[in-house]
Write an enzyme that holds these catalytic residues in place. Structure first.
Site, PDB file in Angstrom:
ATOM      1  N   ASN A   1     -10.587  16.318 -52.601  1.00  0.00           N
ATOM      2  CA  ASN A   1     -10.658  17.188 -53.776  1.00  0.00           C
ATOM      3  C   ASN A   1     -11.430  18.449 -53.405  1.00  0.00           C
ATOM      4  O   ASN A   1     -12.651  18.399 -53.243  1.00  0.00           O
ATOM      5  CB  ASN A   1     -11.345  16.471 -54.934  1.00  0.00           C
ATOM      6  CG  ASN A   1     -11.425  17.340 -56.177  1.00  0.00           C
ATOM      7  OD1 ASN A   1     -10.883  18.448 -56.220  1.00  0.00           O
ATOM      8  ND2 ASN A   1     -12.098  16.851 -57.200  1.00  0.00           N
TER       9      ASN A   1
ATOM     10  N   THR B   1      -5.836  17.352 -53.075  1.00  0.00           N
ATOM     11  CA  THR B   1      -5.418  17.213 -54.464  1.00  0.00           C
ATOM     12  C   THR B   1      -5.239  18.583 -55.099  1.00  0.00           C
ATOM     13  O   THR B   1      -5.950  19.534 -54.771  1.00  0.00           O
ATOM     14  CB  THR B   1      -6.440  16.403 -55.276  1.00  0.00           C
ATOM     15  OG1 THR B   1      -7.673  17.117 -55.326  1.00  0.00           O
ATOM     16  CG2 THR B   1      -6.667  15.044 -54.645  1.00  0.00           C
TER      17      THR B   1
ATOM     18  N   ASP C   1     -17.929  11.306 -56.650  1.00  0.00           N
ATOM     19  CA  ASP C   1     -17.592   9.960 -57.101  1.00  0.00           C
ATOM     20  C   ASP C   1     -16.331   9.951 -57.957  1.00  0.00           C
ATOM     21  O   ASP C   1     -15.646   8.930 -58.059  1.00  0.00           O
ATOM     22  CB  ASP C   1     -18.763   9.372 -57.898  1.00  0.00           C
ATOM     23  CG  ASP C   1     -19.970   9.071 -57.017  1.00  0.00           C
ATOM     24  OD1 ASP C   1     -19.760   8.646 -55.864  1.00  0.00           O
ATOM     25  OD2 ASP C   1     -21.108   9.260 -57.477  1.00  0.00           O
TER      26      ASP C   1
ATOM     27  N   GLU D   1     -10.732   7.913 -59.467  1.00  0.00           N
ATOM     28  CA  GLU D   1      -9.272   8.048 -59.596  1.00  0.00           C
ATOM     29  C   GLU D   1      -8.551   7.053 -58.705  1.00  0.00           C
ATOM     30  O   GLU D   1      -7.593   6.379 -59.120  1.00  0.00           O
ATOM     31  CB  GLU D   1      -8.834   9.469 -59.234  1.00  0.00           C
ATOM     32  CG  GLU D   1      -9.077  10.503 -60.305  1.00  0.00           C
ATOM     33  CD  GLU D   1      -8.303  11.782 -60.028  1.00  0.00           C
ATOM     34  OE1 GLU D   1      -7.274  11.710 -59.325  1.00  0.00           O
ATOM     35  OE2 GLU D   1      -8.718  12.843 -60.510  1.00  0.00           O
TER      36      GLU D   1
END
Length: 607
Positions: free
Chosen positions: A187, A219, A246, A251
């Site tokens: 991410n 992502t 976290d 997810e």
């Protein structure tokens, strides 16, 4: 007799006093130091590690690189020297300017018949105040024979033995090979937004040295990682790594529980975390339990764990609200800490410091919340049943996370080229189908270990969408519904609270030691209750004490810590925040219960 050279970057670490004294010697060789007369190294590769014995006319000194600190090795050849350089084979060595290339390179120095073995290690260094890993490269030069092929055979023998020992497989002449890659889900917006940079500079080089290949997916939108693991053939990878905060792992975990084969998937495919977010509670907890130094934005120890593949069990908590079911690995919060977590989001660019700044703001405007708190207290945490395997398969009926919706029976895929895999779950066969990309998706190269891939999701038309609605599975609940009466043995507290925070990990942030007695898999949730009426001075003392884990020393009338196996919170009024693993969920009744040993997670190798 062999006449190789050992590189200058020799470790000075000591042997581990707690390690097994009965070590087996696999290989042994003598290496001469070309730059120092009358000095040799006797090198032994043992079950403990790499033993380096320096011998001169006057003394002998032994140093050991522990096997757990070695990450990989590679055989190399001399690089062709530029025109005009000295023709002496040893000239570059004497000046410490050795340049090597891959044996398949077209830029080889054919005049040097030596084979070079590079051994990469990250040795744990201790000082009075700090502990950290220091990169160490040992270079062994094999040139006992008149042909490169023979010298290379000797170097390869050492390399193969090292690789077998690292993989914990029987030593043989064939390199251990794991065809499965790591799946990296990164991410780029986690925390201060440095996840991509940290991965490329801190993680990728270590994976390259360990020859651990991976597939990297960045992502693009919320729940991308969740959709990915729900709809892909996760068995194609040997582990799933969350790079970010976290929230990325949250997810991934919930995406796994949305699979029909959730139990098999969690048993066969471990999860891992690379902390690049603001909180990083789980990563800090793992390092705490495995005596691995935790330094913010230094991912060395956890990167080594990815390469070594050691697994440990971890508990998960099933959380239920009025309309959703989810699974949690870190904490559930109501009140002060949740307020700080959610409201400080506007400051996420400054990283973990946002929590400290917002804590001061919330301390000035201290809030209180009215509601009913109920919990099943654990009377004796030292005598808990610990199932060795995850519980039998059940399911929590939840479509798109919504309760009381029809279940689904299989995955479907819209890509004609997808491979369909079949597995048996509880005697039934279900499809596991690789998820699909749109035809416009592009994949681009990425600097990484050989065989690794970087999958770009930034081009238009690259959205990945699940072709069917999600259904939450997982172990069946033992609790009554949220509107039903709780068992008679539960404890009930009604009134006003400053906060209620329940954690099942030792740390809920990099510097927040919330539950010192917690273990990764012990079947215990630690509930911290702070009642209204507490002074701001006491709250400040509590927040300061949490960094050292002494915030609950001497429970008083306002603060107490309770070990529980399940709980329910019923807030009154419409205003407030409830968080699960730092993610905001709907405000209202919420209940949770713990399930031991459900997940496998990669941890540092401390044997």
């Amino acid at each position: 007799m062999a006449e190789p050279q050992i590189g200058k970057d020799v470790s000075h670490s000591k042997t581990d006093d707690n390690s097994d004294s009965k070590e087996h010697v696999y290989l042994e060789e003598t290496f001469y130091i070309l730059t120092k007369k009358k000095s040799v190294f006797r090198v032994r590769l043992t079950s403990k590690g790499l033993s380096l014995i320096k011998e001169t006319d006057d003394y002998s000194k032994e140093q050991t690189i522990l096997l757990r600190d070695i990450i990989g090795s590679k055989c190399m050849r001399s690089k062709r020297r530029r025109v005009g350089a000295s023709s002496c084979v040893c000239s570059s060595l004497a000046g410490h300017h050795l340049k090597v290339v891959d044996e398949n390179s077209g830029d080889l120095d054919e005049s040097d018949i030596s084979a070079y073995l590079y051994i990469y290690a990250y040795v744990l260094k201790r000082s009075r105040r700090t502990r950290k890993r220091e990169r160490t490269t040992i270079t062994l030069r094999f040139r006992s024979y008149d042909r490169y092929e023979d010298n290379n055979r000797e170097a390869q023998k050492w390399r193969t033995t090292i690789k077998c020992l690292l993989a914990d497989t029987p030593v043989s002449y064939a390199l251990p090979h794991n065809e499965k890659k790591l799946l990296i889900l990164l991410n780029p917006k986690s925390g201060p937004g440095k996840a991509r940079e940290l991965f490329q500079t801190k993680v990728a080089p270590i994976l390259q040295e360990a020859e651990a290949s991976y597939d990297l997916h960045v992502t693009k939108y919320a729940k991308y990682a969740r959709e990915f693991v729900r709809t892909r053939n996760v068995y194609a990878w040997r582990a799933i790594v969350a790079v970010g905060g976290d929230g990325v792992l949250f997810e991934i975990l919930n995406g796994m529980f949305e699979r029909l084969d959730w139990q098999q998937a969690l048993e066969e495919v471990p999860l891992a975390i690379m902390p690049c977010g603001s909180g990083n509670g789980l990563a800090r907890t793992i390092c705490h339990h495995y005596n691995e130094p935790y330094i913010p934005q230094n991912l060395t120890g956890l990167s080594m764990a990815l390469a070594r593949g050691k697994k440990a069990h971890m508990d998960v908590v099933r959380v239920e609200t009025k309309s959703k079911i989810m699974f949690s690995f870190l904490s559930v919060g109501w009140g002060l800490l949740s307020d700080i977590d959610i409201e400080s989001e506007r400051l996420r660019a400054i990283g973990g410091q946002r929590f400290t700044l917002w804590a001061l703001a919330r301390l000035v405007g201290l809030r209180k919340y009215k509601g009913v708190l109920s919990y099943a207290k654990i009377k004796d945490i030292s005598n808990l049943p610990k199932p060795k395997h995850p519980l039998t398969i059940g399911h929590s009926v939840s479509q798109d996370d919504a309760l009381d919706s029809p279940d689904v029976e299989a995955f479907f895929d819209c890509d004609e080229n997808s491979d369909v895999f079949s597995s048996a779950v509880n005697g039934k066969r279900h499809s596991r189908v690789d998820s699909w990309y749109s035809v416009n998706s592009r994949r681009s190269a990425f600097y990484s270990t050989r065989g690794s891939d970087y999958h770009s999701v930034t081009s238009s038309g690259s959205e990945m969408r699940s072709p069917v609605h999600a259904c939450m599975h997982g172990p069946a609940s033992h609790l009554p519904s949220l509107v039903s009466q709780l068992p008679s043995h539960w404890v009930h507290e009604e009134g006003e609270f400053v906060m209620v925070h329940v954690s099942y990990q030792s740390y809920i942030g990099e510097d927040l030691l919330f539950a010192p007695s917690s273990l990764l898999s012990d079947g215990v949730m630690w509930m911290l209750i702070i009642k209204a009426g507490i002074s701001r001075t006491q709250v400040l003392s509590f927040l300061i004490g949490m960094s050292q884990g002494n915030h609950t020393d001497g429970n008083n009338e306002f603060i107490k810590m309770v070990p529980v196996s399940a709980f329910r919170i019923v807030p009154e009024g419409p205003n407030g925040y409830l968080t699960v693993d730092g993610e905001m969920v709907e405000y209202g009744p919420i209940q949770a219960e713990i399930f031991p040993n459900i997940v496998n997670i990669l941890v540092p190798d401390t044997k």
